[in-house]
Motif scaffolding. Structure first.
Motif, short mmCIF file in Angstrom:
data_model
loop_
_atom_site.label_atom_id
_atom_site.label_comp_id
_atom_site.label_asym_id
_atom_site.label_seq_id
_atom_site.Cartn_x
_atom_site.Cartn_y
_atom_site.Cartn_z
N VAL A 83 0.86 -1.18 0.00
CA VAL A 83 0.00 0.00 0.00
C VAL A 83 0.89 1.23 0.00
CG1 VAL A 83 -1.70 1.35 1.29
CG2 VAL A 83 -1.90 -1.15 1.19
N ASP A 84 0.66 2.10 -0.97
CA ASP A 84 1.36 3.38 -1.05
C ASP A 84 0.29 4.47 -0.94
OD1 ASP A 84 2.69 5.70 -1.65
OD2 ASP A 84 3.57 4.99 -3.53
N ASP A 85 0.16 5.04 0.25
CA ASP A 85 -0.93 5.98 0.50
C ASP A 85 -0.51 7.44 0.35
OD1 ASP A 85 0.64 6.25 2.72
OD2 ASP A 85 -0.91 5.73 4.18
N ALA A 86 0.50 7.68 -0.48
CA ALA A 86 0.97 9.06 -0.66
C ALA A 86 -0.12 9.99 -1.19
CB ALA A 86 2.19 9.09 -1.59
N GLY A 87 -1.07 9.43 -1.94
CA GLY A 87 -2.14 10.25 -2.51
C GLY A 87 -3.42 10.22 -1.70
N ALA A 88 -3.33 9.84 -0.43
CA ALA A 88 -4.53 9.68 0.39
C ALA A 88 -5.30 10.98 0.54
CB ALA A 88 -4.15 9.14 1.77
N LEU A 89 -6.61 10.86 0.59
CA LEU A 89 -7.50 12.01 0.73
C LEU A 89 -7.97 12.13 2.18
CD1 LEU A 89 -9.80 11.38 -2.37
CD2 LEU A 89 -7.83 12.91 -2.24
N VAL A 90 -8.39 13.32 2.54
CA VAL A 90 -9.09 13.52 3.81
C VAL A 90 -10.55 13.13 3.56
CG1 VAL A 90 -9.85 15.19 5.53
CG2 VAL A 90 -7.54 15.35 4.54
N VAL A 91 -11.05 12.18 4.34
CA VAL A 91 -12.41 11.69 4.16
C VAL A 91 -13.36 12.55 5.00
CG1 VAL A 91 -13.97 9.73 4.42
CG2 VAL A 91 -11.59 9.36 3.71
N SER A 92 -14.25 13.26 4.34
CA SER A 92 -15.17 14.15 5.03
C SER A 92 -16.22 13.35 5.78
CB SER A 92 -15.86 15.07 4.02
OG SER A 92 -16.73 14.31 3.18
N ALA A 93 -16.91 14.02 6.68
CA ALA A 93 -18.00 13.38 7.42
C ALA A 93 -19.09 12.92 6.46
CB ALA A 93 -18.57 14.35 8.45
N ARG A 94 -19.35 13.72 5.42
CA ARG A 94 -20.36 13.31 4.42
C ARG A 94 -19.93 12.04 3.70
NH1 ARG A 94 -21.51 16.05 -1.45
NH2 ARG A 94 -23.22 14.65 -2.05
N ALA A 95 -18.67 12.00 3.28
CA ALA A 95 -18.17 10.82 2.57
C ALA A 95 -18.22 9.58 3.46
CB ALA A 95 -16.75 11.07 2.07
N GLY A 103 -5.95 -0.28 1.14
CA GLY A 103 -6.47 -1.62 1.30
C GLY A 103 -7.96 -1.59 1.57
N ALA A 104 -8.52 -2.77 1.82
CA ALA A 104 -9.97 -2.87 1.98
C ALA A 104 -10.50 -2.02 3.12
CB ALA A 104 -10.36 -4.33 2.18
N ASP A 105 -9.72 -1.90 4.19
CA ASP A 105 -10.21 -1.15 5.35
C ASP A 105 -10.23 0.35 5.13
OD1 ASP A 105 -7.43 -1.40 5.22
OD2 ASP A 105 -7.17 -1.06 7.36
N GLN A 106 -9.60 0.82 4.06
CA GLN A 106 -9.60 2.25 3.74
C GLN A 106 -10.36 2.55 2.45
OE1 GLN A 106 -8.27 4.61 5.78
NE2 GLN A 106 -7.95 2.91 7.22
N LEU A 107 -11.32 1.72 2.12
CA LEU A 107 -12.07 1.89 0.88
C LEU A 107 -12.90 3.17 0.88
CD1 LEU A 107 -12.81 0.67 -1.86
CD2 LEU A 107 -14.46 -0.81 -0.70
N ASN A 108 -13.10 3.76 2.04
CA ASN A 108 -13.80 5.06 2.07
C ASN A 108 -13.03 6.13 1.31
OD1 ASN A 108 -11.67 5.40 3.89
ND2 ASN A 108 -12.97 5.99 5.61
N GLN A 109 -11.74 5.90 1.05
CA GLN A 109 -10.97 6.81 0.20
C GLN A 109 -11.60 6.94 -1.19
OE1 GLN A 109 -7.56 8.37 0.43
NE2 GLN A 109 -8.25 8.45 2.56
N LEU A 110 -12.09 5.84 -1.73
CA LEU A 110 -12.69 5.89 -3.07
C LEU A 110 -14.04 6.60 -3.03
CD1 LEU A 110 -12.55 5.29 -6.02
CD2 LEU A 110 -13.38 2.97 -5.57
N THR A 111 -14.82 6.37 -2.00
CA THR A 111 -16.09 7.09 -1.87
C THR A 111 -15.82 8.60 -1.84
OG1 THR A 111 -17.07 5.24 -0.67
CG2 THR A 111 -18.16 7.37 -0.46
N ALA A 112 -14.82 9.01 -1.07
CA ALA A 112 -14.47 10.43 -1.00
C ALA A 112 -14.02 10.95 -2.36
CB ALA A 112 -13.36 10.65 0.05
N ALA A 113 -13.23 10.16 -3.09
CA ALA A 113 -12.75 10.59 -4.40
C ALA A 113 -13.90 10.73 -5.40
CB ALA A 113 -11.71 9.61 -4.93
#
Length: 388
Positions: free
Chosen positions: A31-43, A347-357
Motif C-alpha cells: 500500500v502506497d498511501d501518498a495520494g490519500a484524501l481527507v475523508v469528510s463526514a459526508r463521505a 487496502g480494503a479497510d480504507q475503501l472510504n478513500q474511493l467514496t471520497a474521491a
C-alpha cells in the motif's frame, strides 16, 4: 559439521516453509498511501450506507489466514468488514510465468509451483492447476466455517439475496458474501470436463486467460494472442449453460471479439482499466466498452498502476468517470485486484478513500451507490444460478 547441519537444516526448513511465502506476499502486495484524501463526514456517512461489491481479490493465493487481520497485503475478512464490503469475488491463481510482464509471456515457466511448496499446499497441487484452484477454494470454504458469521460463501442468487437481507437486518454483524472465481482456465488442465468439477466445487465465475496463452484462449500478454480454441468454444458454451459467469479480463482482443460474438449471456471484465485514462495492452478501448454495454456486461475498474497509471483515489475515480460516460452507469463496477501482486493506494479497510474521491469527482450519491456495489449486486442476482 554434523552439529551445524543438524541445526541449519531444520532452521532452513522452518524459514522456507513458514517465512519465504509470507515475505514474498508482503513484498508483492503493498500500500502506497501518498495520494490519500481527507475523508469528510459526508463521505464517511455515505460510505457506511453503501452496499459495496468488488469483483476481484487474489487473497487466497497467499500464505495468510483469511479470517485473521494481517498487517501485510490488502485484504482479509476483518479488513473487508471494516471497509463495509458486502460482496467480494475471490479469485484463485493457478499459474503465472517467470518474469511476468504486460507485453509478452510464454507458457513454459511457472512461479506458483515453488509458492505452493513454500506455502505447504498439498502434494497434489504441485503439478496440477486444477488441484491448485480446488485447494484455494477449500481455503475459502474453511474460512467461512470458522469466521463466526463474518464470511458467507454463496453460489446462487437466492443465497446471495439471503446473505444481503441478513446483513441489512443485523447491524451488529455485517457479513461479507464471498463468491469463487478462477483466473485463467489453465485450471482445467486441458480437460473441458473439469469445468463441471470447478462448478461443483462452488466456482461461479472464471477468467478464460491470465498472463499467457492457454489451451482455452489467447492472452493480451501472451505470445500468439489468438482467439478461442475449439476447447475454448466448448467451454464458453458450457459456462453459459451452467450460468457460470465468463470473465474476459486479460484476454487477447481476438478472443474478446469471439466471445462477444457467441455470447448468449452477459459477461464480465472483472478487473481492468480504460485506454482513455491509462494506455495499456489489457485496458479497454471506448469501442470495446460500447460493445460490452450492448452485451449488458459489467466492467470492474481496477486500483493498481496498470489499470489507472496513477494509483491515487482520484485517478481511479477519473477512470470510473470515463467508463460511465462511454458504457453507461449500469455497466461500471469495482475490480480492485487487491492482493494480485499489486501496489495500491488503499487496502480494503480504507475503501472510504474511493467514496471520497468519487464525491470530489462530482458523482451524485445515487451514482456512487451504483458504481460502488449496486450494479454488481444486480448483475450477480440476475446471472448467478437462481437457487432456492
Amino acid at each position: 559439521l554434523a552439529l551445524v547441519l543438524a541445526v541449519a537444516v531444520p532452521v532452513g526448513a522452518l524459514i522456507f516453509f513458514f517465512g519465504v511465502a509470507r515475505f514474498v506476499g508482503a513484498r508483492m502486495n503493498r500500500v502506497d498511501d501518498a495520494g490519500a484524501l481527507v475523508v469528510s463526514a459526508r463521505a464517511q456517512a455515505l460510505h457506511q450506507a453503501l452496499r459495496i461489491a468488488d469483483l476481484h481479490d487474489d487473497l487466497l493465493l497467499w500464505d495468510r489466514n483469511p479470517v485473521v487481520r494481517s498487517r501485510s497485503g490488502h485484504t482479509d475478512i476483518p479488513r473487508l468488514v471494516d471497509g463495509n464490503v458486502a460482496v467480494q469475488l475471490f479469485s484463485t491463481v493457478t499459474k503465472t510465468p517467470k518474469g511476468q510482464n504486460y507485453e509478452r509471456n510464454g507458457a513454459e515457466s511457472d512461479n506458483i509451483t515453488l509458492l505452493a511448496v513454500a506455502s505447504r499446499w498439498p502434494r497434489r497441487t504441485w503439478d496440477s492447476r486444477l488441484q491448485r484452484a480446488l485447494h484455494q477454494a477449500d481455503k475459502l470454504q474453511h474460512a467461512a466455517v470458522v469466521s463466526e458469521g463474518r464470511l458467507v460463501l454463496v453460489t446462487t442468487a437466492g443465497e446471495l439475496l439471503r446473505a444481503l437481507d441478513f446483513r441489512a437486518g443485523t447491524p451488529a454483524i455485517k457479513p461479507v458474501a464471498g463468491i469463487l472465481s478462477t483466473e485463467g482456465l489453465q485450471a482445467l488442465d486441458g480437460d473441458g470436463s473439469n469445468l463441471d468439477t470447478l462448478f461443483a466445487h462452488g466456482f461461479r465465475m472464471a477468467g478464460l486467460a491470465h498472463f499467457f496463452d492457454n489451451e482455452v484462449a489467447g492472452s493480451a500478454h501472451g505470445v500468439r494472442r489468438g482467439g478461442l480454441s475449439p476447447l475454448g468454444r466448448r467451454v464458453v458454451q458450457r459456462m453459459q449453460e451452467l450460468r457460470m459467469i465468463v470473465d474476459l479480463a486479460h484476454v487477447a482482443p481476438r478472443a474478446f471479439d469471439e466471445v462477444l460474438a457467441m455470447a448468449t449471456r452477459p459477461v464480465v471484465i472483472s478487473h481492468t482499466g480504460v485506454q482513455a485514462t491509462c494506455a495499456g495492452p489489457r485496458n479497454l478501448t471506448d469501442d470495446q466498452m460500447r460493445r460490452l454495454a450492448q452485451n449488458r456486461a459489467l466492467i470492474g475498474i481496477g486500483f493498481w498502476d496498470g489499470a489507472v497509471c496513477d494509483i491515487s483515489p482520484r485517478a481511479i475515480a477519473r477512470a470510473i468517470r470515463h467508463a460511465v460516460a462511454v458504457a453507461g452507469l449500469r455497466s461500471v463496477a469495482l475490480g480492485s485486484d487487491w492482493d494480485g501482486a499489486t501496489t495500491v493506494s488503499f487496502g480494503a479497510d480504507q475503501l472510504n478513500q474511493l467514496t471520497a474521491a468519487l464525491l470530489q469527482e462530482g458523482f451524485s450519491e445515487a451514482e456512487i451507490r451504483a458504481v460502488m456495489g449496486e450494479n454488481a449486486i444486480r448483475f450477480l442476482l440476475e446471472n448467478l444460478p437462481p437457487g432456492a
